[in-house]
Design a protein around this motif. Structure first.
Motif, PDB file in Angstrom:
ATOM      1  N   ARG A   1       0.838  -1.203   0.000  1.00 42.40           N
ATOM      2  CA  ARG A   1       0.000   0.000   0.000  1.00 42.40           C
ATOM      3  C   ARG A   1       0.872   1.253   0.000  1.00 42.40           C
ATOM      4  N   GLU A   2       0.459   2.207  -0.798  1.00 42.69           N
ATOM      5  CA  GLU A   2       1.246   3.432  -0.976  1.00 42.69           C
ATOM      6  C   GLU A   2       1.572   4.116   0.346  1.00 42.69           C
ATOM      7  N   GLU A   3       0.612   4.162   1.258  1.00 41.76           N
ATOM      8  CA  GLU A   3       0.851   4.853   2.532  1.00 41.76           C
ATOM      9  C   GLU A   3       1.856   4.120   3.421  1.00 41.76           C
ATOM     10  N   ASN A   4       2.157   2.879   3.112  1.00 40.81           N
ATOM     11  CA  ASN A   4       3.109   2.105   3.913  1.00 40.81           C
ATOM     12  C   ASN A   4       4.466   1.932   3.225  1.00 40.81           C
ATOM     13  N   GLU A   5       4.607   2.477   2.024  1.00 42.53           N
ATOM     14  CA  GLU A   5       5.820   2.231   1.248  1.00 42.53           C
ATOM     15  C   GLU A   5       7.092   2.741   1.911  1.00 42.53           C
ATOM     16  N   SER A   6       7.043   3.887   2.568  1.00 42.37           N
ATOM     17  CA  SER A   6       8.280   4.402   3.168  1.00 42.37           C
ATOM     18  C   SER A   6       8.786   3.465   4.264  1.00 42.37           C
ATOM     19  N   ALA A   7       7.887   2.965   5.100  1.00 44.58           N
ATOM     20  CA  ALA A   7       8.299   2.002   6.132  1.00 44.58           C
ATOM     21  C   ALA A   7       8.734   0.689   5.495  1.00 44.58           C
ATOM     22  N   ALA A   8       8.020   0.270   4.458  1.00 40.70           N
ATOM     23  CA  ALA A   8       8.330  -1.003   3.811  1.00 40.70           C
ATOM     24  C   ALA A   8       9.685  -0.967   3.109  1.00 40.70           C
ATOM     25  N   ARG A   9      10.082   0.187   2.632  1.00 37.08           N
ATOM     26  CA  ARG A   9      11.390   0.304   1.954  1.00 37.08           C
ATOM     27  C   ARG A   9      12.545  -0.103   2.864  1.00 37.08           C
ATOM     28  N   THR A  10      12.337  -0.002   4.159  1.00 35.29           N
ATOM     29  CA  THR A  10      13.365  -0.400   5.121  1.00 35.29           C
ATOM     30  C   THR A  10      13.802  -1.837   4.873  1.00 35.29           C
ATOM     31  N   PHE A  11      12.876  -2.674   4.449  1.00 30.70           N
ATOM     32  CA  PHE A  11      13.195  -4.083   4.222  1.00 30.70           C
ATOM     33  C   PHE A  11      14.109  -4.286   3.025  1.00 30.70           C
ATOM     34  N   PHE A  12      14.154  -3.318   2.108  1.00 32.99           N
ATOM     35  CA  PHE A  12      15.027  -3.463   0.950  1.00 32.99           C
ATOM     36  C   PHE A  12      16.501  -3.414   1.341  1.00 32.99           C
ATOM     37  N   ALA A  13      16.780  -2.954   2.562  1.00 33.80           N
ATOM     38  CA  ALA A  13      18.161  -2.903   3.052  1.00 33.80           C
ATOM     39  C   ALA A  13      18.576  -4.206   3.737  1.00 33.80           C
ATOM     40  N   ALA A  14      17.713  -5.203   3.714  1.00 36.23           N
ATOM     41  CA  ALA A  14      18.024  -6.496   4.348  1.00 36.23           C
ATOM     42  C   ALA A  14      18.299  -7.545   3.278  1.00 36.23           C
ATOM     43  N   ASP A  15      18.989  -8.586   3.673  1.00 37.33           N
ATOM     44  CA  ASP A  15      19.208  -9.723   2.780  1.00 37.33           C
ATOM     45  C   ASP A  15      17.852 -10.403   2.543  1.00 37.33           C
TER      46      ASP A  15
END
Length: 187
Positions: A147-161
């Motif tokens: 969901r668009e409103e959660n994307e900024s928090a979700a992007r944090t996971f892109f920094a994980a393996d």
């Protein structure tokens, strides 16, 4: 790079927030309704246990498909719309249905060694109940993740393996499903 422990803590907080509005009585009621409907549709105990096993195979493979969808999002560092996630899951489930006869044998092996029919039924029901809830948690999470409103928090996971994160995700969804099913009695 986000460590596995950091990812686990962050994911646990998100799963807690996702499930916080749930009520244990409602979760138990939903699971029992599905189990009872399956019992009613079965002609006898043997058919019921075969249907449970078929549903376990289907739900297990669906859980794997959910994990693959999230793995794709993590590796590609992209967000999929809820509609796209649902379409991907529907496609995966159609493929699962075609393979179901071969899958049933594989998923039935752990239950085949249980000689006591009542215990085997109890184990099948427990496994199916856990899978139902696991898939609900995972599906809800993936839809919220995109969901668009959660994307900024979700992007944090892109920094994980991605592989470590998928492992943590699978484990935590199982833990949360187990917690929600505590005290559930299927008679």
């Amino acid at each position: 790079m986000m460590t596995k422990d950091e990812a686990a803590r962050f994911l646990s907080v998100l799963l807690h927030e996702l499930t916080k509005p749930w009520r244990k009585e409602k979760v138990h009621s939903d699971v029992l309704e599905i189990i009872m409907k399956l019992r009613i549709q079965a002609a006898d105990e043997e058919r019921y246990m075969n249907d449970l096993l078929s549903n376990i195979a289907f739900a297990s493979e669906s859980a794997h498909a959910l994990k693959q969808i999230w793995g794709y999002m993590l590796r590609e560092q992209t967000f999929l719309s809820p509609g796209t996630i649902e379409a991907m899951l529907t496609d995966a489930q159609q493929a699962i249905r075609r393979r179901l006869p071969e899958l049933i044998d594989r998923y039935g092996r752990p239950f085949a060694d249980i000689d006591d029919a009542a215990e085997r039924k109890r184990q099948l029901e427990r496994s199916y109940s856990a899978l139902l809830l696991f898939n609900r948690i995972a599906t809800d999470f993936l839809i919220e993740f995109g969901r668009e409103e959660n994307e900024s928090a979700a992007r944090t996971f892109f920094a994980a393996d991605p592989n470590e994160l998928l492992e943590v995700f699978h484990h935590l969804c199982g833990v949360y499903a187990s917690r929600w099913l505590e005290g559930l009695e299927v008679d």
